[in-house]
Design a protein around this motif. Structure first.
Motif, PDB file in Angstrom:
ATOM      1  N   LEU A 174     -11.444   7.183   2.046  1.00  0.00           N
ATOM      2  CA  LEU A 174     -10.175   7.671   1.491  1.00  0.00           C
ATOM      3  C   LEU A 174      -9.172   6.540   1.299  1.00  0.00           C
ATOM      4  CD1 LEU A 174      -9.741  10.943   3.595  1.00  0.00           C
ATOM      5  CD2 LEU A 174     -10.253  10.795   1.148  1.00  0.00           C
ATOM      6  N   TRP A 175      -9.189   5.593   2.186  1.00  0.00           N
ATOM      7  CA  TRP A 175      -8.279   4.456   2.096  1.00  0.00           C
ATOM      8  C   TRP A 175      -8.727   3.476   1.014  1.00  0.00           C
ATOM      9  CZ3 TRP A 175      -6.982   0.928   6.917  1.00  0.00           C
ATOM     10  CH2 TRP A 175      -5.789   0.240   6.685  1.00  0.00           C
ATOM     11  N   GLY A 176     -10.043   3.331   0.863  1.00  0.00           N
ATOM     12  CA  GLY A 176     -10.547   2.359  -0.089  1.00  0.00           C
ATOM     13  C   GLY A 176     -10.370   2.775  -1.538  1.00  0.00           C
ATOM     14  N   ARG A 177     -10.367   4.093  -1.804  1.00  0.00           N
ATOM     15  CA  ARG A 177     -10.274   4.553  -3.196  1.00  0.00           C
ATOM     16  C   ARG A 177      -9.006   4.069  -3.896  1.00  0.00           C
ATOM     17  NH1 ARG A 177     -10.316   5.018  -7.683  1.00  0.00           N
ATOM     18  NH2 ARG A 177     -11.062   6.691  -9.035  1.00  0.00           N
ATOM     19  N   PRO A 178      -7.804   4.234  -3.311  1.00  0.00           N
ATOM     20  CA  PRO A 178      -6.612   3.731  -4.005  1.00  0.00           C
ATOM     21  C   PRO A 178      -6.438   2.220  -3.892  1.00  0.00           C
ATOM     22  CG  PRO A 178      -5.971   4.815  -1.973  1.00  0.00           C
ATOM     23  CD  PRO A 178      -7.440   5.053  -2.136  1.00  0.00           C
ATOM     24  N   MET A 179      -7.008   1.609  -2.834  1.00  0.00           N
ATOM     25  CA  MET A 179      -6.797   0.178  -2.622  1.00  0.00           C
ATOM     26  C   MET A 179      -7.793  -0.675  -3.402  1.00  0.00           C
ATOM     27  SD  MET A 179      -4.152  -0.118  -0.738  1.00  0.00           S
ATOM     28  CE  MET A 179      -3.561   1.286  -1.692  1.00  0.00           C
ATOM     29  N   TRP A 180      -9.059  -0.249  -3.419  1.00  0.00           N
ATOM     30  CA  TRP A 180     -10.114  -1.043  -4.037  1.00  0.00           C
ATOM     31  C   TRP A 180     -10.629  -0.431  -5.325  1.00  0.00           C
ATOM     32  CZ3 TRP A 180     -12.952  -1.011   1.285  1.00  0.00           C
ATOM     33  CH2 TRP A 180     -12.260  -1.834   2.180  1.00  0.00           C
ATOM     34  N   GLY A 181     -10.215   0.791  -5.630  1.00  0.00           N
ATOM     35  CA  GLY A 181     -10.667   1.444  -6.841  1.00  0.00           C
ATOM     36  C   GLY A 181     -12.041   2.069  -6.732  1.00  0.00           C
TER      37      GLY A 181
ATOM     38  N   GLN B  76       0.803  -1.215   0.000  1.00  0.00           N
ATOM     39  CA  GLN B  76       0.000   0.000   0.000  1.00  0.00           C
ATOM     40  C   GLN B  76       0.841   1.272   0.000  1.00  0.00           C
ATOM     41  OE1 GLN B  76      -3.288  -0.123   2.875  1.00  0.00           O
ATOM     42  NE2 GLN B  76      -2.843  -2.276   3.217  1.00  0.00           N
ATOM     43  N   GLY B  77       2.106   1.153   0.290  1.00  0.00           N
ATOM     44  CA  GLY B  77       2.958   2.332   0.309  1.00  0.00           C
ATOM     45  C   GLY B  77       2.571   3.287   1.437  1.00  0.00           C
ATOM     46  N   GLU B  78       2.647   4.597   1.141  1.00  0.00           N
ATOM     47  CA  GLU B  78       2.355   5.607   2.159  1.00  0.00           C
ATOM     48  C   GLU B  78       0.861   5.673   2.503  1.00  0.00           C
ATOM     49  OE1 GLU B  78       4.613   7.117   3.740  1.00  0.00           O
ATOM     50  OE2 GLU B  78       6.371   6.657   2.508  1.00  0.00           O
ATOM     51  N   THR B  79       0.019   5.110   1.648  1.00  0.00           N
ATOM     52  CA  THR B  79      -1.422   5.137   1.901  1.00  0.00           C
ATOM     53  C   THR B  79      -1.788   4.436   3.195  1.00  0.00           C
ATOM     54  OG1 THR B  79      -1.728   5.050  -0.502  1.00  0.00           O
ATOM     55  CG2 THR B  79      -3.670   4.674   0.854  1.00  0.00           C
ATOM     56  N   VAL B  80      -0.952   3.532   3.647  1.00  0.00           N
ATOM     57  CA  VAL B  80      -1.250   2.763   4.854  1.00  0.00           C
ATOM     58  C   VAL B  80      -1.333   3.662   6.082  1.00  0.00           C
ATOM     59  CG1 VAL B  80       1.120   2.246   5.580  1.00  0.00           C
ATOM     60  CG2 VAL B  80      -0.702   0.569   5.990  1.00  0.00           C
TER      61      VAL B  80
ATOM     62  N   HIS C  99      -7.941   5.620  10.943  1.00  0.00           N
ATOM     63  CA  HIS C  99      -9.146   4.846  10.619  1.00  0.00           C
ATOM     64  C   HIS C  99      -9.412   3.741  11.639  1.00  0.00           C
ATOM     65  CE1 HIS C  99     -12.169   2.727   8.269  1.00  0.00           C
ATOM     66  NE2 HIS C  99     -11.444   1.617   8.361  1.00  0.00           N
ATOM     67  N   VAL C 100      -8.409   2.964  11.957  1.00  0.00           N
ATOM     68  CA  VAL C 100      -8.614   1.835  12.870  1.00  0.00           C
ATOM     69  C   VAL C 100      -8.986   2.297  14.276  1.00  0.00           C
ATOM     70  CG1 VAL C 100      -7.504  -0.171  13.933  1.00  0.00           C
ATOM     71  CG2 VAL C 100      -7.180   0.277  11.493  1.00  0.00           C
ATOM     72  N   PRO C 101      -8.271   3.279  14.876  1.00  0.00           N
ATOM     73  CA  PRO C 101      -8.733   3.757  16.190  1.00  0.00           C
ATOM     74  C   PRO C 101     -10.141   4.335  16.170  1.00  0.00           C
ATOM     75  CG  PRO C 101      -6.462   4.433  15.823  1.00  0.00           C
ATOM     76  CD  PRO C 101      -6.949   3.848  14.537  1.00  0.00           C
TER      77      PRO C 101
END
Length: 266
Positions: free
Chosen positions: A131-138, A68-72, A78-80
């Motif tokens: 925001l996280w899903g857009r680059p990861m899942w399209g 995922q690179g820097e997107t992670v 998100h998780v907290p």
């Protein structure tokens, strides 16, 4: 001719009611205000320090993910937020149970002030997940089981915040909100195990596997520090709101008593 006195708000008990265990020793509003007066400055300071340390660790010292690179780095917010959305709602359900069964005088106030904060963190969870899903899942949004159940949780938070404020009588609003909160708690196990029960885009649990966590410690430790910092901020904000609500209610009761004395003297 004297004007009628305003309707009386539901009083905060001056002494601890029966039942409900040792928590009722905090039912006295004066004791609660004295306790939070000493606790809140330290809690705010600790929350800011831990959150700042966690954010610096997550942004500048934790490594990027090999896929995922820097997107992670969105994960550290998100998780907290997801944990707080669920944990906060569990707290709302406990406060609602105490209100319905033991009539704890601060439980209604705590639930009323908790729901706007819970709605805020759930909205942040949904926004950062998008925001996280857009680059990861399209895609910005996919109607999978976990995303949909968290969206339902957001509506439950907002619905509770609106419902407890929808009645002229605070006690009726508190009771209706408590029933809604307890019914909505059914959604919590759906969120938790949705990735195991349904085919979703979300991965299965990686942090809560104590025996073999699926995350390297270079990412796990800053995530846990961020989670602790956000939790302390959440607690400080809720306590501050409850404290302000208790002070406001006591002020209204004093004004009501003064108005009645003036009416009696007229």
């Amino acid at each position: 001719m004297s004007t009628p006195a305003p309707s009386s708000p539901r009083p905060l008990a001056a002494t601890a009611p029966r039942g409900g265990g040792g928590l009722h020793r905090f039912a006295n509003p004066g004791r609660f205000l004295r306790l939070t007066d000493r606790l809140l400055p330290w809690l705010w300071a600790l929350a800011v320090a831990v959150t700042g340390a966690g954010a610096a660790w997550a942004l500048f010292f934790s490594p990027p993910d090999w896929q995922q690179g820097e997107t992670v780095r969105i994960m550290y917010v998100h998780v907290p937020m997801a944990w707080l959305a669920m944990g906060g709602y569990a707290g709302l359900a406990v406060a609602s149970l105490m209100s319905l069964i033991w009539r704890h005088p601060l439980a209604d106030v705590a639930a009323r002030e908790l729901s706007p904060v819970g709605a805020m963190v759930t909205a942040l969870c949904l926004a950062t997940g998008s925001l996280w899903g857009r680059p990861m899942w399209g895609t910005w949004w996919a109607w999978d089981a976990r995303m949909t159940s968290v969206l339902v949780l957001f509506f439950l938070w907002v619905g509770h915040a609106a419902l407890v404020r929808a009645f002229d009588e605070e006690e009726r609003g508190a009771r209706a909100g408590a029933i809604l909160a307890l019914i909505g708690a059914i959604n919590l196990p759906v969120i938790k195990w949705s990735v195991d029960w349904f085919n979703t885009l979300h991965q299965s649990a990686s942090v809560t596997r104590i025996s073999a966590p699926g995350m390297h410690v270079d990412m796990l430790y800053p995530l846990l520090v961020c989670a602790l910092g956000f939790t302390l901020l959440f607690a400080a904000l809720v306590l501050a709101r409850v404290r302000a609500a208790v002070m406001e209610k006591r002020l209204r009761q004093m004004q009501l008593a003064q108005a009645r004395r003036q009416e009696g003297a007229a």
